[in-house]
Write a protein that holds these residues in place. Structure first.
Motif, PDB file in Angstrom:
ATOM      1  N   LEU A  25     -10.881 -27.018  51.712  1.00 11.85           N
ATOM      2  CA  LEU A  25     -10.813 -25.540  50.705  1.00 11.85           C
ATOM      3  C   LEU A  25      -9.539 -24.948  50.955  1.00 11.85           C
ATOM      4  N   ILE A 145     -14.046 -31.825  46.580  1.00  9.95           N
ATOM      5  CA  ILE A 145     -14.721 -30.959  46.315  1.00  9.95           C
ATOM      6  C   ILE A 145     -14.427 -29.459  46.777  1.00  9.95           C
ATOM      7  N   GLY A 148     -11.809 -28.382  44.667  1.00  9.65           N
ATOM      8  CA  GLY A 148     -12.034 -27.669  43.369  1.00  9.65           C
ATOM      9  C   GLY A 148     -12.494 -26.623  43.791  1.00  9.65           C
ATOM     10  N   VAL A 149     -13.639 -26.344  44.637  1.00  3.84           N
ATOM     11  CA  VAL A 149     -14.041 -24.926  44.917  1.00  3.84           C
ATOM     12  C   VAL A 149     -13.007 -23.983  45.190  1.00  3.84           C
ATOM     13  N   LEU A 309     -15.359 -26.101  37.555  1.00  6.06           N
ATOM     14  CA  LEU A 309     -16.785 -26.135  38.464  1.00  6.06           C
ATOM     15  C   LEU A 309     -17.420 -27.451  38.209  1.00  6.06           C
ATOM     16  N   ALA A 312     -16.100 -30.052  40.500  1.00  7.89           N
ATOM     17  CA  ALA A 312     -16.601 -29.816  41.781  1.00  7.89           C
ATOM     18  C   ALA A 312     -18.056 -30.452  41.852  1.00  7.89           C
ATOM     19  N   LEU A 316     -19.619 -34.046  43.881  1.00  7.02           N
ATOM     20  CA  LEU A 316     -20.601 -34.040  45.223  1.00  7.02           C
ATOM     21  C   LEU A 316     -21.426 -35.105  44.901  1.00  7.02           C
ATOM     22  N   GLY A 367     -13.907 -35.482  37.668  1.00  6.16           N
ATOM     23  CA  GLY A 367     -14.689 -35.278  38.979  1.00  6.16           C
ATOM     24  C   GLY A 367     -15.287 -36.337  39.542  1.00  6.16           C
TER      25      GLY A 367
END
Length: 463
Positions: A25, A145, A148-149, A309, A312, A316, A367
């Motif tokens: 993050l 992820i 991206g988040v 979004l 992300a 996943l 993604g």
């Protein structure tokens, strides 16, 4: 949670995911906050850019050194050290009252980058062999992820609570991850099985810092400082390799890097990093461009994050799927497929630049490519390294991808800002099209390198 992860290892699985997420993050969490930081801390654009550069540079050093320390002295122990570093850096960043303190805090956070290679090493210690690929694929996906988040989450937080809230959220996540690691990861205590080559660590740090500073500041500093830094990096690398070749306890076993699967994976990671970082860095400014410019969507920081979004979300699912099917298809086949999928995503961005649905679709496709690529790269490296070499080998692969990403971000930004609309500072839209096209071409090149790596191996090695 994937069905291949049993109840007995479910807690360890969650702990490793949290540990990797707590670091990943932070790669992009500060990017949307740069305008607010510039105003609140009275810093110009050049100075505030160090909030990103300091983290990038220190993480390259922390990745390999902490990964190596984990191989020698126990990965759980070093994982907790890495999380402690992240926590201290996060609190210091949240309490920063000046840009200098914030930059120092971000440099401290970067030193916690060891969570990634340490997590891969712990997977081999905790999970049955047949579950390792899926778990590694999921952890790799979470790493992407988080990236991206980190671009999606800050907008609402900054609007509601201000930029310090980003780092308080980071601290809370780090604390939860540390508790989970202590509670759920049970591995035999490992005593020191060697010593650290501090001379090698110093030389490698100098080389990486000089190289990444030259790349990250290439558009800010003049030619002389940048060329001087590149020369310093080249000399430091040469001396480092010369010393490591003859050291009885090298920081890095250069023989690992010469193995065909790992060498090909590292070159492929460099090119993938170069190509894929274009989506992370260019989509937000593209969609935030005012509609009066004739393109763009005039999106807010929060809205710009929503365009990413889909990336992300697809990551996943892509990582675990790659981990599940990779052993059947072959990791090289999976890696080549990831590059082709990513290239298709960038083609969507290049051709559909003026359509919101095309940008969101392209981001989602990219993604999938990122999730497959991160999983395949990690599994190729882990399969080719012994358990004692896992942290070292995956750490190098992560650094190489970071260096590629740094180059890619800078070159993409230079292409976009090279020409502007008459009488404005707004980039010409063609710059975005060209940058996305170059990313697509780079990913095709990465696929060819991966194929060449397979062709150079013995026919009985893994695909």
């Amino acid at each position: 949670m994937d069905s291949s992860v049993s109840r007995s290892t479910g807690g360890a699985f969650a702990a490793l995911l949290l540990a990797v997420l707590s670091f990943s993050l932070l790669q992009t969490l500060a990017v949307p906050a740069l305008p607010a930081l510039s105003v609140d801390l009275h810093a110009d654009t050049t100075t505030v850019s160090w909030v990103i550069s300091a983290f990038l540079v220190s993480s390259s050093v922390g990745t390999v050194i902490l990964g190596r320390l984990g191989d020698l002295f126990g990965r759980k122990r070093l994982m907790l050290v890495s999380l402690a570093i992240l926590g201290v850096g996060s609190v210091l960043a949240a309490l920063s009252g000046s840009i200098g303190v914030l930059i120092a805090a971000r440099a401290i956070q970067g030193l916690g980058a060891g969570t990634f290679p340490l997590a891969f090493g712990l997977v081999r210690e905790v999970f049955p062999r047949d579950r390792v690929p899926v778990v590694i694929g999921t952890i790799s996906a979470v790493f992407g992820i988080g990236f991206g988040v980190g671009l999606v989450l800050p907008g609402p937080l900054i609007d509601a609570f201000g930029w310090p809230s980003l780092f308080w959220v980071s601290f809370i996540l780090v604390a939860v991850a540390a508790v989970a690691v202590i509670t759920f990861i049970h591995v035999p205590a490992q005593q020191g099985a060697g010593r650290i080559d501090w001379t090698g660590a110093f030389l490698l740090s100098v080389a990486l810092v000089a190289l990444l500073l030259a790349v990250s500041q290439s558009r800010v500093w003049g030619a002389v400082p940048v060329v001087s830094l590149i020369a310093l990096a080249a000399v430091a690398f040469m001396v480092f390799f010369a010393i490591e070749t003859h050291s009885p306890s090298p920081l890095m076993n250069l023989g690992i890097l010469r193995r065909s699967p790992i060498a090909a994976a590292n070159v492929t990671a460099l090119i993938i990093g170069f190509g894929m970082y274009g989506a992370f860095t260019l989509v937000p400014p593209l969609v935030q461009t005012p509609t009066t410019a004739g393109y763009g969507f005039g999106a807010t920081t929060t809205q710009a994050g929503l365009f990413l979004l889909p990336m992300a979300v697809t990551m996943l699912f892509a990582g675990p799927l790659a981990g599940k099917f990779g052993p059947k298809l072959g990791w090289t086949t999976t890696l080549v497929s990831s590059c082709i999928i990513g290239a298709v995503g960038f083609a969507f961005l290049a051709v559909g630049r003026d359509y919101g649905w095309a940008i969101a679709t392209g981001a989602g496709i990219i993604g999938i490519g990122v999730g497959f690529a991160f999983s395949a790269l990690a599994n190729v490296v882990v399969a080719a390294a012994s358990p004692q070499e896992t942290g070292e080998a995956t750490g190098v692969n992560t650094i190489v991808r970071t260096i590629g990403g740094a180059f890619g971000a800078q070159i993409a930004a230079a292409i976009v800002t090279n020409t502007t609309l008459p009488g404005t500072t707004v980039p010409e839209p063609a710059g975005y099209t060209l940058a996305f096209t170059i990313s697509a071409v780079a990913l095709i090149a990465a696929a060819l390198v991966a194929l060449a790596g397979r062709a150079s191996r013995h026919p009985n090695t893994s695909r």
